[in-house]
Design an enzyme around this catalytic site. Structure first.
Site, PDB file in Angstrom:
ATOM      1  N   GLY C  53       0.814  -1.210   0.000  1.00 17.21           N
ATOM      2  CA  GLY C  53       0.000   0.000   0.000  1.00 17.21           C
ATOM      3  C   GLY C  53       0.852   1.266   0.000  1.00 17.21           C
ATOM      4  O   GLY C  53       1.810   1.377   0.753  1.00 17.21           O
ATOM      5  N   GLY C  79       0.339  -0.858   9.873  1.00 19.85           N
ATOM      6  CA  GLY C  79       0.141   0.587   9.888  1.00 19.85           C
ATOM      7  C   GLY C  79       0.659   1.259   8.643  1.00 19.85           C
ATOM      8  O   GLY C  79       1.148   2.396   8.696  1.00 19.85           O
ATOM      9  N   CYS C 137      -8.900   2.067   5.475  1.00 19.05           N
ATOM     10  CA  CYS C 137      -8.123   2.963   6.338  1.00 19.05           C
ATOM     11  C   CYS C 137      -9.091   3.881   7.068  1.00 19.05           C
ATOM     12  O   CYS C 137     -10.144   4.230   6.558  1.00 19.05           O
ATOM     13  CB  CYS C 137      -7.184   3.828   5.513  1.00 19.05           C
ATOM     14  SG  CYS C 137      -6.381   2.922   4.199  1.00 19.05           S
ATOM     15  N   ILE C 198     -11.568 -10.108  -0.059  1.00 14.83           N
ATOM     16  CA  ILE C 198     -11.831  -9.155   0.991  1.00 14.83           C
ATOM     17  C   ILE C 198     -10.520  -8.741   1.664  1.00 14.83           C
ATOM     18  O   ILE C 198      -9.508  -9.437   1.559  1.00 14.83           O
ATOM     19  CB  ILE C 198     -12.771  -9.740   2.095  1.00 14.83           C
ATOM     20  CG1 ILE C 198     -12.164 -11.010   2.687  1.00 14.83           C
ATOM     21  CG2 ILE C 198     -14.152 -10.017   1.548  1.00 14.83           C
ATOM     22  CD1 ILE C 198     -12.836 -11.554   3.912  1.00 14.83           C
ATOM     23  N   ASN C 199     -10.573  -7.622   2.317  1.00 15.13           N
ATOM     24  CA  ASN C 199      -9.478  -7.239   3.187  1.00 15.13           C
ATOM     25  C   ASN C 199      -9.612  -8.021   4.500  1.00 15.13           C
ATOM     26  O   ASN C 199     -10.489  -8.873   4.628  1.00 15.13           O
ATOM     27  CB  ASN C 199      -9.526  -5.726   3.439  1.00 15.13           C
ATOM     28  CG  ASN C 199      -8.117  -5.150   3.589  1.00 15.13           C
ATOM     29  OD1 ASN C 199      -7.278  -5.750   4.243  1.00 15.13           O
ATOM     30  ND2 ASN C 199      -7.879  -3.999   2.990  1.00 15.13           N
ATOM     31  N   GLY C 251      -7.371 -16.130   2.781  1.00 15.27           N
ATOM     32  CA  GLY C 251      -7.090 -17.492   3.234  1.00 15.27           C
ATOM     33  C   GLY C 251      -6.754 -18.492   2.155  1.00 15.27           C
ATOM     34  O   GLY C 251      -6.704 -19.688   2.427  1.00 15.27           O
ATOM     35  N   GLY C 272      -2.367 -13.950  -0.098  1.00 10.62           N
ATOM     36  CA  GLY C 272      -1.672 -13.051   0.812  1.00 10.62           C
ATOM     37  C   GLY C 272      -0.818 -13.829   1.787  1.00 10.62           C
ATOM     38  O   GLY C 272       0.336 -14.164   1.515  1.00 10.62           O
ATOM     39  N   THR C 273      -1.408 -14.145   2.926  1.00  4.60           N
ATOM     40  CA  THR C 273      -0.722 -14.892   3.974  1.00  4.60           C
ATOM     41  C   THR C 273      -0.089 -16.180   3.432  1.00  4.60           C
ATOM     42  O   THR C 273       0.965 -16.615   3.922  1.00  4.60           O
ATOM     43  CB  THR C 273      -1.734 -15.193   5.101  1.00  4.60           C
ATOM     44  OG1 THR C 273      -2.304 -13.947   5.515  1.00  4.60           O
ATOM     45  CG2 THR C 273      -1.082 -15.858   6.283  1.00  4.60           C
TER      46      THR C 273
HETATM   47  C1  LIG Z   1       1.242  -8.366   6.826  1.00  2.00           C
HETATM   48  C2  LIG Z   1       0.104  -7.899   5.981  1.00  2.00           C
HETATM   49  C3  LIG Z   1       0.134  -6.634   5.415  1.00  2.00           C
HETATM   50  C4  LIG Z   1      -0.906  -6.180   4.618  1.00  2.00           C
HETATM   51  N1  LIG Z   1      -0.856  -4.934   4.044  1.00  2.00           N
HETATM   52  C5  LIG Z   1      -1.849  -4.521   3.222  1.00  2.00           C
HETATM   53  C6  LIG Z   1      -1.775  -3.273   2.534  1.00  2.00           C
HETATM   54  O1  LIG Z   1      -0.802  -2.534   2.646  1.00  2.00           O
HETATM   55  N2  LIG Z   1      -2.828  -2.894   1.742  1.00  2.00           N
HETATM   56  C7  LIG Z   1      -3.922  -3.717   1.570  1.00  2.00           C
HETATM   57  O2  LIG Z   1      -4.828  -3.344   0.829  1.00  2.00           O
HETATM   58  N3  LIG Z   1      -3.997  -4.917   2.179  1.00  2.00           N
HETATM   59  C8  LIG Z   1      -2.994  -5.336   2.995  1.00  2.00           C
HETATM   60  N4  LIG Z   1      -3.077  -6.570   3.610  1.00  2.00           N
HETATM   61  C9  LIG Z   1      -4.252  -7.431   3.357  1.00  2.00           C
HETATM   62  C10 LIG Z   1      -3.938  -8.487   2.280  1.00  2.00           C
HETATM   63  O3  LIG Z   1      -3.631  -7.870   1.061  1.00  2.00           O
HETATM   64  C11 LIG Z   1      -5.121  -9.439   2.083  1.00  2.00           C
HETATM   65  O4  LIG Z   1      -6.214  -8.709   1.581  1.00  2.00           O
HETATM   66  C12 LIG Z   1      -5.540 -10.116   3.378  1.00  2.00           C
HETATM   67  O5  LIG Z   1      -4.393 -10.508   4.104  1.00  2.00           O
HETATM   68  C13 LIG Z   1      -6.451 -11.327   3.182  1.00  2.00           C
HETATM   69  O6  LIG Z   1      -5.863 -12.302   2.350  1.00  2.00           O
HETATM   70  P1  LIG Z   1      -5.001 -13.550   2.891  1.00  2.00           P
HETATM   71  O7  LIG Z   1      -5.847 -14.253   3.891  1.00  2.00           O
HETATM   72  O8  LIG Z   1      -4.692 -14.347   1.671  1.00  2.00           O
HETATM   73  O9  LIG Z   1      -3.785 -12.980   3.523  1.00  2.00           O
HETATM   74  C14 LIG Z   1      -2.024  -7.019   4.395  1.00  2.00           C
HETATM   75  C15 LIG Z   1      -2.049  -8.297   4.964  1.00  2.00           C
HETATM   76  C16 LIG Z   1      -1.013  -8.748   5.744  1.00  2.00           C
HETATM   77  C17 LIG Z   1      -1.076 -10.132   6.339  1.00  2.00           C
END
Ligand SMILES: Cc1cc2nc3c(=O)[nH]c(=O)nc-3n(C[C@H](O)[C@H](O)[C@H](O)COP(=O)(O)O)c2cc1C
Ligand SMILES: Cc1cc2nc3c(=O)[nH]c(=O)nc-3n(C[C@H](O)[C@H](O)[C@H](O)COP(=O)(O)OP(=O)(O)OC[C@H]3O[C@@H](n4cnc5c(N)ncnc54)[C@H](O)[C@@H]3O)c2cc1C
Ligand SMILES: Cc1cc2nc3c(=O)[nH]c(=O)nc-3n(C[C@H](O)[C@H](O)[C@H](O)COP(=O)(O)OP(=O)(O)OC[C@H]3O[C@@H](n4cnc5c(N)ncnc54)[C@H](O)[C@@H]3O)c2cc1C
Ligand SMILES: Cc1cc2nc3c(=O)[nH]c(=O)nc-3n(C[C@H](O)[C@H](O)[C@H](O)COP(=O)(O)O)c2cc1C
Ligand code: FES
Ligand code: FES
Lengths: 311, 271, 311, 271
Positions: C53, C79, C137, C198-199, C251, C272-273
Site C-alpha cells: 500500500g 500501519g 483505512c 476481501i481485506n 485465506g 496473501g498470507t
Molecule cells: C502483513 C500484511 C500486510 C498487509 N498490508 C496490506 C496493505 O498494505 N494494503 C492492503 O490493501 N492490504 C494489505 N493486507 C491485506 C492483504 O492484502 C489481504 O487482503 C488479506 O491478508 C487477506 O488475504 P489472505 O488471507 O490471503 O492474507 C495485508 C495483509 C497482511 C497479512
C-alpha cells in the site's frame, strides 16, 4: 488440591442477575439439553448450561449436509431444529431442574411476537436462571434481514421480551455488523441485563467437484478458534464503551483463551465448538482459570474482568 | 456407558495401499463396545484438523482391553492418524451410537461389506460366532490387495466369498453380484456396511426377499452424542424430521432407510 | 507437461481491464515490491503483483509488536509503513516494469483528497496495470470511521480516483460490514471496474501474563485460512447480485481454495498470507488450477467463474 | 542466495530438558549459510501452526551438506518440531538475513552466549577458527545440564568459560559477571546472542571499552524476507522508522541498537 481452603480463589460471578458458580457456560446449540453429556461429567457443576435454541413451534431444521469442518473452525447450518417451547418445558426443563443445573434458555423466532410469546411461556417456570435471545435469525417481516444487524429491531425485541418476563434477558449479538458498539448500545437501551457476544460469523464452503455450496442451506455460521480474534475485538470494543456484563465466547478451547475474553471485558464466558473437541471443556477451563488465579494471587474473578483495557 | 479415555497405540500398520489397522490399549472403553458402535477420536492437539473423527469399532479383545480400528486414509485427519507411532496417546470418546442387533444362538446370518465398510462387521462376526451362529461374509474391494480383512473373518470360522473390481482375486466384479448365488431363505438376518450404492442394492435384495436387515450409515459429525444436530440424515422412518446418525444410528434397520438411487449416487461419490 | 500443447487450458483473464496471464495475484502488503521474492521464482510469471500500500507521504507504520499468529491465521497491524508514492515511482516501479511484471498499485489515504492525489501521481507512468484502493483505512475527516464501511464514502472515493486516472480502478472492500452487497453496489455506482474482496477482518489478541493487548496498535487485521469461509460467502453474495469482476481472496493456500473462490464468483484470486507459508504459492496455485482444468476438460478459466452459483 | 529446499532429518536428539539438536541434510542450503543467518522452517502441513518458524543456523558441515539447529521447545511449533522423526522431510527456506561480520585471520574475538542464544555462535566460532582466530566463549545457562554446547566449542579449540544460575557447573551466577575478569583490550571483536537483559549488559560493557561488537535480535516473523514489515524493531540507527529484523538483521552492530533497560526487561520476559 491446596491444603488451605481459605485461599481458594472465588470464581462465582453475577452475569446481570444470572448467578453462576464459575464463569464458564456452555453455548447454545453445542450442548443439546445437557443430558447428552452426562456420561462425561456432573453437568450441575458447569457455570451455566445454555440449552438449544427454542422456538414457539417445533422445527425440523435445514436439510443436510449441516456441518463442515474449516481450518481451525467449522460451519453449521442446523436451522434451529428443536421440539418447540412446550416440549422444552415439559420434558427437558424438569429434568435439568431436578439435577440442579443452572439453565439459561435460548430463544429464537422470526418476528418480535415470536420472541415475546416464547418468553411469556417460560415465565413462572422454576429452574430458569435467565434468557438468552438469539437475534441472528432472519426477520420474516423485514424480508429476512437479521434482527441482530439493525439497532432499532434489537432494541424493540429486547423491550418486547422484557415486558413478558422477570428473568434476566441477554441478547446474543451477531458479529456480522459494521458497528458492534451501536448494536450493544441499542440492546442496552432496550433493557438488556447482559450481552452475549458473539454468535457465529456468516460463512460458506464450496464443493469444487460438485461445483455447488457444501451446506444444504448454502450459508452457515463459522465457529471455533478461527473466530476468536474477532470475538475478542468486539468484546473489547463494547466493554470500553459501556458498563454492561458480557458473556464472551467464540473459539474458546482452554483456560488461556477464556482468560483473554475475561481480560477483554467478559464477566463470564461460553464454550461452544470446544465441547465437541473436549466434552469436559467447560470444567477443565474453570479449573484452569482457578489455577491461574491461584498462581497470580487473584482472589475474585471480577478482578480480571477488563484487565487488558486501557486504564 | 461412553467415556473419555486416553488410549495407547500398540500397533498401527499399513494393511493395503490406503488402509491401516490400529490397535489401541483402552481397557475401559473396550469393555463397553458393542459391534457397530464407533469411537470419536481426537487426532491432534492443534486446531487443524479441529473436530474428532468417527471410526467404527473393528475388533475388540475384551480380556486384554484392546480395540482395533480399520481405517482408510482419505484426508487430513486420517493421514495424521496413519503417522501415529507405537506408544503414542490417542484421545478416545466412546463407544458411541446404536450398534447392531446381535443374533440369537444358532442363527444363520449374512454380512455384506464393501471396502473399509467391512470394519463394523468383524466384531459382529466374532460375537455371532461365540453364539454359535453360522456366518457368511460377502466382501467386496477394488483389488485383491484390499482383501486383507478376509483372513480375520476366516479365522473366526466365517465363510468368506470375495469379489474384486479388478479381478485380481475372488469373483471379478461388484460384491452385490454375489447375492445372485445366495438364497435369502437360508438366513435369518442380514447386516451390511459399505458405499451407499452397494448398500442400496443389498438392502433392496433383502427387502425383496423379506429378510430382516441392518445397515450402518455415515454422516459428518461434530459432537457424536446427539447434541449438535449436525449429523442429520433424511430417513423414511424419521420424516418429516431427520435422523441423527450419531445417536439414532449409525446402525439402522433397512426398513427405516430408503436409500434412493439419487442419494446412493451422491453419497457413493465420497467412498 | 502434456505432449499436446493445443489442449492446454487457457488461464488468461481480464479483471475489469486488468489483463492477467493467469488468475492468481499476490495480495498487497504480503509480497513487498516483488523483488523480496525474486530468489524463489520469476516474479513476471505471477498473474499480477499487487504492491505494498502506497500513501502520498512516507509512513513509518505502527509500533511493534505488529504481528501475532492465531489459529489458522494471523493478525497484523503494520500501519501502512511505506516510503510514499514518489519513491514507489522512482525506485520500485521502473524495476518491476523492466522485469515485465504485471503490477497493480495499491493506494491508501485518510481522506478522499489523499486517494485522488496518489492516483494523480501514478497517472502517465507506464507499467501499472491497474489500481487497487485500500478503503479500510480510517477516514480522519469522519473521526476515524473506515471509508470501506460507509456506502456513500465508498462511492465518493471511487469517483474521485476515477477522475484522476485512465487505469482500471478496483476498490478493496472491507469485510467488517453488515451488508457487503450494499457496499459493492456503491463501489460500482462510483465507477469501479472491478472489486477486490476481501481485506482483513478486524481482530485482536490479549497477552494474559502482561494483561494487555498483544499488538502495539491494539487491533489488527485477521488473515489466513481462518477467514476463508467469510470471504467466500461475501464473494458469493456479491456475484449473485451483480455483474462486476471480482478479485477474490482471504485465506487462499492452494489450488482447491482458489477454485472455491472462482466458483463462488471470482474472476481472479489473490494470495496473501499464503506467500509467507509457501513463497511460490502463487505459481503452485496457478499450476494446480491448470491441472484441475485439464482433468475436467475446462478450456477457459472463465467457464468456472460463479459455477457454484444457483443456475 | 536463499532458496526453498526439502531437507531430510538425519537426527533429532534431546540435549537438555527442553532443548534439541536437529541435523538436516540440505546440501543446497548448507552451501549458502553464513554464521548468524537463519532458516525459516515450515513445521506442519496443516494450518495450525500456520507460519514458518525462524531458527538460527547452529552449525554447518559444508562438505556433507548438513545443517544443525539448536532449539528450545517453547510453544506449539517447537513442540511439533521435537517430534520430527529421522528421515522425515523438513521444508526449509533460507538462509535468510544478515549474518555476523567474520573476523580476519588471526584476530582475537570474544563470544557471549546465554541459553539457546548460543546457537548462532557455534558456526561463527568454527569459521573463525578456520581463520586462525583466538576465540573465547562465555556461556551462561540455567543449570549445568544446559551447557552441552560447551564441548562442541571446545572441540573447535575455543576457550570456554561457563556460568550457571544454579551453581551446578562453572561460575555460580549470571554469565555477564564473567566479563569482570575479561580485558576488552584483549579482543578486536565481540559477538553476543541471548536474552535481551544479558545482551544489554554485554553491549554496554563493549561500548564502554570501545570494543567493536555485533548482536543478534529476535522478533516475530511472517515472511522472513522483508516483504510483510511484521518484524519491525525500534533501533536507534533506524529512527524515526523501524528496522526489519529479518533483512536488516537479525545481526546488528551494537552501536545501532540501544537496548534500553525497559526494552531489555520486556523482551527478557520471553526468554
Ligand atoms: C502483513 C500484511 C500486510 C498487509 N498490508 C496490506 C496493505 O498494505 N494494503 C492492503 O490493501 N492490504 C494489505 N493486507 C491485506 C492483504 O492484502 C489481504 O487482503 C488479506 O491478508 C487477506 O488475504 P489472505 O488471507 O490471503 O492474507 C495485508 C495483509 C497482511 C497479512
Ligand atoms: C459412524 C461412522 C463410522 C465410521 N467408521 C469408519 C471406519 O471404521 N473406517 C474408516 O476408514 N472410516 C470410517 N468412517 C469414515 C471416517 O469418519 C472418515 O473417513 C474420516 O472422518 C475422514 O477424516 P479425514 O480428516 O481423513 O478426511 P477429511 O475429508 O479431511 O475430513 C473433513 C471432515 O469431514 C468429515 N468426514 C469426511 N468423510 C467422512 C465420512 N465418510 N463420514 C463421516 N465424516 C466424514 C471428517 O470427520 C472431518 O470432519 C466412519 C464414519 C462414521 C460416521
Ligand atoms: C532470527 C531468529 C533466530 C532464532 N534462532 C533460534 C534458535 O536458534 N533456537 C531457538 O530455540 N530459538 C530461536 N529463535 C526463536 C524461535 O523462533 C522461537 O522460539 C519459535 O519461533 C517459537 O515457536 P513456537 O511455535 O514453539 O512458540 P509459540 O510461542 O507458540 O509461537 C507463536 C508465534 O510466535 C513466534 N515466536 C515465539 N517466540 C518467538 C521468538 N523468540 N522469536 C521470534 N518469534 C517467536 C512464533 O514464530 C510463532 O509465530 C530465533 C528467532 C529469530 C527471530
Ligand atoms: C452446531 C452449532 C449449533 C448452534 N446452535 C445455536 C443456537 O441454537 N442458538 C444460538 O444462539 N447459538 C447457536 N450456536 C452458536 C454457539 O452458541 C456459539 O455462539 C458459537 O458457536 C460461537 O462460539 P464457539 O466458537 O465457542 O462455538 C450454535 C453453534 C454451533 C456450532
Ligand atoms: S454429531 Fe452431533 S448430533 Fe450427531
Ligand atoms: S518477517 Fe516479514 S518483513 Fe521481516
Amino acid at each position: 488440591m491446596n491444603s488451605r481452603p481459605m485461599s481458594y480463589p472465588d470464581l462465582s460471578t453475577d452475569l446481570g442477575g444470572i448467578k453462576m458458580n464459575n464463569p464458564v457456560a456452555v453455548a447454545s446449540g453445542t450442548f443439546g439439553y445437557g443430558r447428552e453429556y452426562e456420561d462425561y461429567m456432573d453437568i450441575a457443576v458447569i457455570g451455566a448450561v445454555i440449552v438449544k435454541g427454542t422456538t414457539l413451534e417445533p422445527r425440523v431444521g435445514n436439510p443436510p449436509p449441516r456441518i463442515i469442518e474449516t481450518p481451525a473452525g467449522m460451519l453449521n447450518a442446523i436451522g434451529l431444529e428443536n421440539p418447540g417451547v412446550d416440549i422444552f418445558l415439559s420434558e427437558h426443563l424438569p429434568y435439568l431442574r431436578d439435577k440442579g443445573v443452572t439453565v439459561i434458555a435460548n430463544l429464537a423466532g422470526n418476528s418480535i411476537d415470536d420472541y415475546a410469546a416464547v418468553a411469556a411461556k417460560l415465565e413462572g417456570h422454576a429452574g430458569i436462571a435467565g434468557i438468552e435471545l438469539n437475534i441472528s435469525c432472519p426477520n420474516v417481516k423485514k424480508g429476512g434481514l437479521q434482527f441482530g444487524t439493525d439497532p432499532v429491531m434489537v432494541k424493540q425485541v429486547v423491550e418486547a421480551v422484557k415486558q413478558e418476563t422477570f428473568l434476566p434477558v441477554m441478547p446474543k449479538l451477531s458479529p456480522n455488523v459494521t458497528n458492534i458498539v451501536e448494536i450493544a448500545a441499542a440492546a442496552r437501551e432496550g433493557g438488556a441485563d447482559a450481552l452475549s457476544m458473539i454468535n457465529t460469523l456468516m460463512g460458506m464452503a464450496i464443493d469444487i467437484e460438485q461445483r455447488r455450496p457444501v451446506l444444504g442451506n448454502v450459508f452457515g455460521g463459522l465457529s471455533g478458534p478461527a473466530i476468536k480474534p474477532v470475538a475478542l475485538r468486539m468484546i473489547y470494543q463494547v466493554h470500553r464503551e459501556m458498563d454492561i456484563p458480557i458473556l464472551g465466547g467464540g473459539g474458546i478451547m482452554n483456560a488461556r483463551d477464556a482468560l483473554e475474553f475475561i481480560m477483554a471485558g467478559a464477566t463470564a464466558v461460553s464454550v461452544g465448538t470446544g465441547n465437541f473437541v473436549n466434552p469436559r471443556a467447560a470444567l477443565d477451563i474453570a479449573r484452569g482459570i482457578q489455577g491461574f488465579m491461584q498462581d497470580n494471587g487473584v482472589k475474585q474473578i471480577s478482578e480480571l474482568v477488563g484487565a487488558a483495557q486501557p486504564r | 456407558m461412553a467415556a473419555l479415555e486416553i488410549g495407547r497405540v500398540l500397533d498401527n500398520r499399513q494393511v493395503a495401499r490406503d488402509k491401516y489397522v490400529m490397535d489401541i490399549a483402552a481397557p475401559a472403553t473396550a469393555r463397553q463396545c458393542q459391534p457397530g458402535q464407533f469411537l470419536h477420536i481426537r487426532i491432534t492437539d492443534t486446531y487443524d484438523p479441529l473436530l474428532r473423527r468417527p471410526l467404527s469399532v473393528y475388533d475388540v479383545l475384551f480380556d486384554s482391553g484392546i480395540i482395533s480400528l480399520l481405517y482408510r486414509v482419505v484426508g487430513q485427519g486420517t493421514s495424521l492418524l496413519a503417522k501415529a507411532a507405537v506408544d503414542e496417546a490417542v484421545d478416545i470418546m466412546g463407544p458411541l451410537g446404536q450398534g447392531f442387533t446381535l443374533p440369537s444362538e444358532n442363527e444363520s446370518i449374512i454380512l455384506v461389506g464393501g471396502g473399509v465398510g467391512v470394519a463394523p462387521l468383524l466384531y459382529l462376526a466374532r460375537l455371532s460366532r461365540v453364539r454359535q451362529c453360522r456366518v457368511r461374509l460377502l466382501l467386496g474391494a477394488a483389488g485383491g490387495a484390499q482383501l486383507g480383512a478376509a483372513s480375520r473373518f476366516e479365522k473366526l470360522g466365517v465363510e468368506v466369498k470375495t469379489a474384486c473390481l479388478d479381478g485380481s482375486a475372488g469373483y471379478h466384479g461388484v460384491v452385490t453380484d454375489l447375492l445372485e448365488h445366495e438364497d435369502a431363505g437360508d438366513y435369518s438376518r442380514l447386516y451390511t456396511c459399505g458405499p451407499a450404492p452397494m448398500m442400496a442394492v443389498v438392502s433392496s435384495w433383502a427387502q425383496a426377499h423379506g429378510l430382516w436387515g441392518e445397515l450402518s450409515l455415515e454422516e459428518h459429525m461434530a459432537c457424536g452424542v446427539g447434541a449438535c444436530l449436525g449429523c442429520a440424515c433424511q430417513l423414511k422412518a424419521f420424516e418429516p424430521g431427520y435422523a441423527k446418525v450419531c445417536t439414532d444410528g449409525p446402525v439402522f434397520n433397512i426398513q427405516a432407510v430408503e436409500l434412493s438411487p439419487d442419494q446412493a449416487r451422491k453419497e457413493g461419490h465420497n467412498e
